[in-house]
Design a protein around this motif. Structure first.
Motif, mmCIF file in Angstrom:
data_model
loop_
_atom_site.group_PDB
_atom_site.id
_atom_site.type_symbol
_atom_site.label_atom_id
_atom_site.label_comp_id
_atom_site.label_asym_id
_atom_site.label_seq_id
_atom_site.Cartn_x
_atom_site.Cartn_y
_atom_site.Cartn_z
ATOM 1 N N SER A 1 0.835 -1.206 0.000
ATOM 2 C CA SER A 1 0.000 0.000 0.000
ATOM 3 C C SER A 1 0.866 1.250 0.000
ATOM 4 N N ASP B 1 -5.994 -0.579 -4.649
ATOM 5 C CA ASP B 1 -5.398 -1.221 -3.473
ATOM 6 C C ASP B 1 -6.371 -2.254 -2.922
ATOM 7 N N GLU B 2 -6.140 -3.504 -3.240
ATOM 8 C CA GLU B 2 -7.009 -4.610 -2.820
ATOM 9 C C GLU B 2 -8.476 -4.275 -3.065
HETATM 10 MG MG LIG Z 1 -2.252 -2.595 2.159
#
Ligand SMILES: [Mg+2]
Ligand SMILES: Nc1ncnc2c1ncn2[C@@H]1O[C@H](COP(=O)(O)OP(=O)(O)OP(=O)(O)O)[C@@H](O)[C@H]1O
Lengths: 274, 320
Positions: free
Chosen positions: A60, A186-187
């Motif tokens: 991240s 991000d995910e």
């Molecule tokens: Mg992360």
């Protein structure tokens, strides 16, 4: 093969025109503590690049530095360069607001604004003083995000009336409404059920023609299904107590998953595949 | 709040499984007593307020219609007649203070809240917020004399000497200015709490679309915190309506049906103070008139609270 300091890593290289972002010797710090060290990555244009690795290795942190999202975190600092369109986005002359208009982001947890569906999509256009027809923009963005058919009759309703998966596609629609070059995710599917996850993955395939996508994922099946290239990050084994994230291997996804160059990569992917 | 407290302690008091020993029992009884006591006191105040007010309206010298519609408030006039008991000048005085102080305190309070919540660093906020709240601790008497000795002289110099606009020594405007300053901390502090409660993910979502800090603050954070901000406004305005000392000192004691804020006026609260200090015998028409005015004031704030509750319901932007 590329040996930097005492870390072994492997990375493929592209011709410069084939890439859109070049991260160059990044060191990322939070409140002075080194968190990601000597990170180098060339992100290929109009491809999907996945960023995988164990929790806490700095995925991240890296992806959020690609559009200077980390600027709003107190204590964050960065060394090195991130070259986008020939310019270092971290140079003092660059305006982070302008960069974020070109490099959009979708977050782990869907975060629609507490406004109507329409206003969510129109938000970016409004702050960017969009001159064209707003209704058309909202419609085409929702179509691209594969959400239009589900919401066309309730554009004025609150975005919170949507399911989690729909909210996430709304966030994607909102991001592409400002027509960025790059979408950082991000995910994006980790808070969603398998059906909604599959929809997001299909959507990423569709969007690949127009946008470059960088996606962080915990899910290796997802990375292998969806991405063209994969970067594997991990914690530096030499200084494991310091918890410093490093890039281990970057390659075409098929190669990285079938024939990893480094033992560490192999351990990680086989460990996860069981 | 107190209602809930009394209810839960009531339940645990009668629930033998949860009340294990004598000590807990005593605590439960005490808390229950506190809750009941405060409710009874409130009911008692309302009953005495309205029974005296009803006694006032049952008198032959007054009637409810002329009280609500009349434009003369002369309760001390030698001739006691319905025409001399029209409450509208007092209502107008009160509203004038509320409107002017509100138009000072709401924008400034909201502005400070935005600054504190979105712009100030943690360190700066930890200094600024307590000092802002300190401002709320200044006795209102001090504000009143500040109006008389500082605001009014400035108005005199600027408006009267320079522009030739007459400014009364006691005037609504300087009272309203200090009342406005007085309620800035409440408005700012409650609004800031509401804005800080907006999740960071919403701010990040907006930043990621290329919004500037100002756009994030005004187009995402403020709308998301709107219900809290409206509460802050209502609480601030209610304080202005109920404010007594500063307006008694600085706004004058002349009930007047005027729209000129530079005139002396009298607010409902200031009238109540005036008559109370004048030792009006209980049961006399003057003694009862303050209850009529008090009941009117009560109804005004009550209606405002109802309106604000319904506004809150309509404008609430809920976030998970
Ligand atoms: Mg992360
Ligand atoms: N805002 C912050 N302040 C301080 N430290 C942080 C901050 N954000 C992340 N870190 C630290 O940086 C390291 C890397 O975090 P990061 O969130 O980038 O990892 P990640 O690979 O995305 O992990 P995950 O897979 O759990 O999301 C962690 O040790 C984390 O504690």
């Amino acid at each position: 093969m590329n040996l930097t300091s005492n870390i072994q890593s492997y990375s493929i290289n592209f011709h410069d025109d084939a890439t859109i972002i070049n991260a160059n010797q990044l060191n990322i710090y939070y409140s002075g503590k080194l968190t990601v060290e000597n990170f180098n990555l060339q992100v290929p244009k109009n491809k999907i690049t996945a960023l995988i690795g164990p929790s806490g290795c700095g995925k991240s942190s890296v992806i959020r530095s690609f559009n200077r999202m980390n600027d709003i975190i107190p204590g964050f600092s960065l060394e090195g360069k991130i070259i986008y369109k020939g310019k270092n986005i971290y140079s003092s002359r660059e305006d982070p607001v302008r960069i974020r208009r070109q490099i959009g982001m979708v977050f782990q947890k869907p975060n629609p604004f507490p406004k109507s569906i329409y206003e969510n999509v129109a938000f970016g256009a409004r702050v960017n003083k969009y001159q064209g027809n707003l209704d058309e923009l909202v419609e085409s963005s929702l179509i691209q995000a594969a959400l239009w058919d589900e919401v066309k009759d309730k554009l004025k309703e609150s975005a919170y009336a949507l399911s989690g998966g729909q909210q996430q596609r709304l966030c994607i629609a909102r991001a592409i409404a400002v027509s960025p070059d790059i979408l950082l995710m991000d995910e994006p599917a980790s808070a969603l059920d398998p059906v909604a996850t599959l929809k997001i993955e299909e959507l990423m395939w569709e969007l690949k023609d127009k946008y470059t996508i960088v996606v962080v994922t915990h899910n290796m099946q997802q990375a292998s299904r969806v991405s063209d290239y994969t970067a594997f990050m991990s914690l530096d084994r030499e200084k494991i107590e310091d918890r410093i994230g490093v890039l281990v291997e970057f390659d075409e996804t098929t190669k990285l998953f079938t024939n990893p160059k480094l033992k560490e990569t192999e351990d990680y992917i086989t460990g996860r595949f069981g | 709040m107190l209602k809930n407290l009394s209810k839960s302690s009531f339940i645990s008091f009668y629930n033998p499984q949860r009340v294990r020993n004598l000590r807990e029992r005593i605590i439960a009884i005490t808390l229950f007593g506190c809750g009941v006591f405060s409710i009874l006191v409130t009911i008692g105040i309302i009953i005495s307020l309205f029974s005296e007010a009803i006694g006032f309206f049952l008198r032959p010298e007054v009637n409810l219609i002329t009280f609500l519609t009349g434009t003369n408030w002369r309760p001390l006039a030698s001739q006691v007649s319905p025409e001399n008991f029209g409450v509208r000048p007092l209502i107008r005085g009160t509203l004038m203070i509320a409107v002017i102080s509100g138009s000072i305190a709401l924008p400034l309070g909201l502005g400070s809240a935005i600054y504190l919540s979105e712009y100030a660093s943690d360190r700066l906020r930890s200094i600024l917020k307590p000092s802002l709240e300190l401002l709320a601790g200044i006795p209102t008497v001090v504000y009143g004399y500040f109006a008389l000795s500082f605001v009014t002289p400035i108005l005199k110099v600027v408006l009267e000497d320079q522009l030739g606009i007459r400014v009364s020594f006691f005037n609504a405007f300087s009272a309203a200015v200090v009342v406005g300053i007085m309620i800035i901390p409440i408005v700012a502090s409650i609004s800031e709490d509401a804005m800080r409660a907006v999740p960071r993910s919403l701010r990040e979502g907006a930043y990621a679309l290329g919004a500037t800090k100002f756009e994030v603050s005004t187009k995402v954070v403020v709308p998301a915190a709107l219900s809290g901000i409206i509460s802050a406004f209502i609480i601030g305005i209610s304080r202005a309506i109920g404010e007594t000392m500063a307006v008694t000192i600085a706004a004058g004691a002349t009930p007047r049906m005027t729209l000129n804020p530079l005139d002396g006026i009298q607010t409902m609260t200031a009238f109540i103070v005036q008559v109370s200090f004048g030792d009006a015998p209980s049961g006399s028409i003057n003694g009862q008139s303050i209850f009529a005015v008090g009941a009117t004031l009560f109804m005004m704030t009550f209606v405002m609270n109802i309106i604000s509750a319904s506004i809150l319901k309509r404008f609430r932007e809920v976030y998970e």
